[in-house]
Design a protein around this motif. Sequence first.
Motif, PDB file in Angstrom:
ATOM      1  N   ASP A 125      10.679  -4.401  -7.719  1.00  0.00           N
ATOM      2  CA  ASP A 125       9.821  -5.098  -6.748  1.00  0.00           C
ATOM      3  C   ASP A 125       9.006  -4.133  -5.887  1.00  0.00           C
ATOM      4  O   ASP A 125       8.273  -4.547  -4.995  1.00  0.00           O
ATOM      5  CB  ASP A 125      10.645  -6.030  -5.858  1.00  0.00           C
ATOM      6  CG  ASP A 125      11.605  -5.289  -4.938  1.00  0.00           C
ATOM      7  OD1 ASP A 125      11.667  -4.037  -4.974  1.00  0.00           O
ATOM      8  OD2 ASP A 125      12.303  -5.973  -4.167  1.00  0.00           O
ATOM      9  N   GLY A 126       9.119  -2.827  -6.154  1.00  0.00           N
ATOM     10  CA  GLY A 126       8.352  -1.815  -5.430  1.00  0.00           C
ATOM     11  C   GLY A 126       9.049  -1.224  -4.220  1.00  0.00           C
ATOM     12  O   GLY A 126       8.518  -0.305  -3.590  1.00  0.00           O
ATOM     13  N   ALA A 127      10.239  -1.723  -3.874  1.00  0.00           N
ATOM     14  CA  ALA A 127      10.979  -1.162  -2.741  1.00  0.00           C
ATOM     15  C   ALA A 127      11.412   0.268  -3.080  1.00  0.00           C
ATOM     16  O   ALA A 127      11.920   0.529  -4.168  1.00  0.00           O
ATOM     17  CB  ALA A 127      12.188  -2.022  -2.411  1.00  0.00           C
ATOM     18  N   VAL A 128      11.189   1.171  -2.135  1.00  0.00           N
ATOM     19  CA  VAL A 128      11.522   2.581  -2.333  1.00  0.00           C
ATOM     20  C   VAL A 128      12.723   2.924  -1.454  1.00  0.00           C
ATOM     21  O   VAL A 128      12.768   2.566  -0.287  1.00  0.00           O
ATOM     22  CB  VAL A 128      10.324   3.486  -1.959  1.00  0.00           C
ATOM     23  CG1 VAL A 128      10.666   4.954  -2.187  1.00  0.00           C
ATOM     24  CG2 VAL A 128       9.086   3.097  -2.750  1.00  0.00           C
ATOM     25  N   ARG A 129      13.705   3.618  -2.042  1.00  0.00           N
ATOM     26  CA  ARG A 129      14.881   4.077  -1.300  1.00  0.00           C
ATOM     27  C   ARG A 129      15.071   5.563  -1.556  1.00  0.00           C
ATOM     28  O   ARG A 129      14.886   6.023  -2.675  1.00  0.00           O
ATOM     29  CB  ARG A 129      16.131   3.309  -1.710  1.00  0.00           C
ATOM     30  CG  ARG A 129      16.053   1.840  -1.364  1.00  0.00           C
ATOM     31  CD  ARG A 129      17.345   1.132  -1.555  1.00  0.00           C
ATOM     32  NE  ARG A 129      17.690   1.029  -2.960  1.00  0.00           N
ATOM     33  CZ  ARG A 129      18.688   0.286  -3.416  1.00  0.00           C
ATOM     34  NH1 ARG A 129      19.432  -0.414  -2.593  1.00  0.00           N
ATOM     35  NH2 ARG A 129      18.949   0.236  -4.698  1.00  0.00           N
TER      36      ARG A 129
END
Length: 195
Positions: A125-129
């Motif tokens: 979903d494009g979330a960056v961690r």
Amino acid sequence: FINLLVDSMGRLTVVWYHRDRGNLMMARGDAMGRFAAPVILDGERMGRDTGDRGIYASAALGTGDTVHVAYVDGWEERLLHVTVRGAMVMGEPEVIDDGTGVGMMSFDDGRHIIGDSASITVAPDGAVRVAYQDATQGTLRLASRTGTTWTQRVLDSNDHTGYWASIAGNRVATWWRNLSDAGMRRWGVRVLPLP
């Protein structure tokens, strides 16, 4: 600090820290395995030195084969993030963590050395961690980006931890060590679930 990525077409991308120049570098391969000339992603602009940038570089592919890189600014001891499409850096580097605190809490003891052992991942979903070490406190931190906002939290503070963080799926592994004389087990690897 060499990162090898394989995009959706099977082409290779290499991201690394050029220690002699203090630059974050990238080279992309074509379908035949030939690499284009390396490009400087950060640390130098138009022949002018802009800092020691690229230490502990960690790279991951996002949607559309966008390259995301987390790395340390060695002059300011900040953890930064840059997004690359093709061979173009998209905008200015973002500050993930400046070492002044966690969330809304500032440190009483001043600025911390941040970003060692960074490990980045990009969700579908494009979330960056990004998992990384606060070397001053010896903790493992996790920064998450939703939209354009980065939030930080302490993920592990048992013993002296956060060394060589590595994210895989919804887990992060880190090496730790016990600095007390009374510690029975002096070191180890810990695997933690990501929130």
